[in-house]
Design an enzyme around this catalytic site. Sequence first.
Site, PDB file in Angstrom:
ATOM      1  N   GLU A   1     -12.277 -37.251 -10.405  1.00 39.41           N
ATOM      2  CA  GLU A   1     -11.227 -37.658 -10.017  1.00 39.41           C
ATOM      3  C   GLU A   1     -10.823 -36.816  -9.063  1.00 39.41           C
ATOM      4  OE1 GLU A   1      -6.708 -37.308  -9.284  1.00 39.41           O
ATOM      5  OE2 GLU A   1      -8.055 -35.680 -10.077  1.00 39.41           O
ATOM      6  N   GLU A   2     -11.228 -35.565  -8.973  1.00 38.59           N
ATOM      7  CA  GLU A   2     -10.677 -34.501  -7.962  1.00 38.59           C
ATOM      8  C   GLU A   2     -11.460 -34.601  -6.802  1.00 38.59           C
ATOM      9  OE1 GLU A   2      -8.377 -32.554  -8.559  1.00 38.59           O
ATOM     10  OE2 GLU A   2      -8.292 -32.031 -10.659  1.00 38.59           O
TER      11      GLU A   2
ATOM     12  N   ASP B   1      -5.779 -29.110 -15.683  1.00 42.53           N
ATOM     13  CA  ASP B   1      -5.960 -30.246 -14.840  1.00 42.53           C
ATOM     14  C   ASP B   1      -7.129 -30.725 -15.164  1.00 42.53           C
ATOM     15  OD1 ASP B   1      -5.575 -32.215 -12.979  1.00 42.53           O
ATOM     16  OD2 ASP B   1      -5.580 -30.869 -11.395  1.00 42.53           O
TER      17      ASP B   1
ATOM     18  N   HIS C   1      -5.519 -25.972  -9.675  1.00 41.95           N
ATOM     19  CA  HIS C   1      -6.102 -25.988  -8.381  1.00 41.95           C
ATOM     20  C   HIS C   1      -5.943 -24.535  -7.711  1.00 41.95           C
ATOM     21  CE1 HIS C   1      -6.334 -30.509  -7.246  1.00 41.95           C
ATOM     22  NE2 HIS C   1      -6.138 -30.314  -8.598  1.00 41.95           N
TER      23      HIS C   1
ATOM     24  N   ASP D   1     -13.485 -34.007 -15.067  1.00 34.19           N
ATOM     25  CA  ASP D   1     -13.987 -33.236 -13.761  1.00 34.19           C
ATOM     26  C   ASP D   1     -12.920 -32.253 -13.565  1.00 34.19           C
ATOM     27  OD1 ASP D   1     -12.731 -35.554 -12.972  1.00 34.19           O
ATOM     28  OD2 ASP D   1     -13.084 -34.791 -10.947  1.00 34.19           O
TER      29      ASP D   1
ATOM     30  N   HIS E   1      -8.826 -37.326 -16.810  1.00 39.79           N
ATOM     31  CA  HIS E   1     -10.026 -37.195 -16.152  1.00 39.79           C
ATOM     32  C   HIS E   1     -10.961 -35.638 -16.528  1.00 39.79           C
ATOM     33  CE1 HIS E   1      -8.827 -34.170 -13.016  1.00 39.79           C
ATOM     34  NE2 HIS E   1      -7.602 -34.818 -13.194  1.00 39.79           N
TER      35      HIS E   1
END
Length: 457
Positions: free
Chosen positions: A155-156, A124, A419, A93, A91
């Site tokens: 996705e996030e 990520d 994150h 995003d 992903h």
Amino acid sequence: MDLGDDLCTRADALMDGLVADLERLTAIPSIAFPGFPPEPVRQAHDLLVELLRGAGVEHVERLDLPDTAPVVIAEVPPPDAGAPTVLLYGHYDVQPPGDEALWLSPPFEPTPVEGGLRARGIADDKSNIIVHLGVLRAYEGRPPVGLKIVLEGQEEYGSAFDDYPPTDPDRFACDAMVIADMGNLRPGSPTLTTGLRGAAEVVVEVRTLAEPRHSGEFGGAAPDALLALLKALATLHDVHGDVAVEGLRRDDWRGTTYTEDEFRSLAGVREGVPLIGSGSLGERLWSGPAITVIGIDAPSVDHAASAVVPYARAKLNLRFHPEQDPGQARDLLVTHLESLRPFGIPLTVTPGDTGPGFEPATDGPAYRAALTALREGWGSEPSFVASGGSIPLVNGLAKAVPNAEVLLFGAQDSMCNLHAPNERVLFSELRSAVIAEAAFLREYAATYASRTRGSTA
């Protein structure tokens, strides 16, 4: 194209270009959350289309679904009728950067760190997309298997794409999948993720008075909503900190896990503060349940009045065993709370959303090919972990293609600060992941060919 023993040499020759493209991609603030501009997300999408075409992929299309960022769908046909097809997922995003004052450099200015780069989303999941690109370049666009490449753009935050694959199974039909949204337990240690815990949310609230009442005049007899809520929440764990809700599954963990020092460092546990729970860290984090109070509505300390609290509410996050039914797990928590009457006061319990866990099969030819490939990529024996986090799309893809083997590995590592502020990726992990994924395609193609020959002998 057969790279033979030249795979490491080929990966080394590609690294400068891959790092340059990783810098281009991570300089784009592709945050697909509400309140952020959509243009950077589209810019990242367009760059990936350009990079895929440049790597020799002729069939690239855009999938648009309601209220979600565009999904890149690309396809490389198999070299012959007997070759398998592998789906590669990533992903593009990223999470918002959070408090930028905590970053050592601007989050969307890729900055060198020892052995790698720092930027939001670089681990990520943009590094894993670059791994897919590196594999395409290593094979000069002609891998020994057919490829279906799926690069998601939301996705996030979550999107309609999570549930889309079962509605269009032919688009995702394959023999094996590499879900590159995971990574190694620690740098240099090849790791396959063999389980994802499920998740559920529950809200519990207490209402006792029409409005606050003076604590001096009424405290001691007037039912305090906050006290009742806290008494209920205290029943969710035993004296050791283990979850005390009956029926939530907990198994022994037989794979690798963190050392306690590693975990304390990763979690930022203050010196002198003990970890909660008993048993191995693997059980507490992956093969057993966890209940976290993620929010409480109650008067703040700074603005507290001397009054009995009439209303309090808490939101709970439940993580449960990968194979436990999500509705059952959530309902066990709801039943536990509804059975309580703290000080005789009833609770209002509202079940929330659930997300299933996932536990892939580990006894098929793709899994065996992956073990060989990971050894080749990192030069050491692979280990096995699970994840407390969930990837909703994995279940969607597994429902769409129930017979495909699912492999979860990539260029991240658990110390990359995903994150969190100062997210980074190491060049050594990026290189090894390219080698491992390219070797997996080679090994899987060979395994598939030998099985095909055997069935026709």
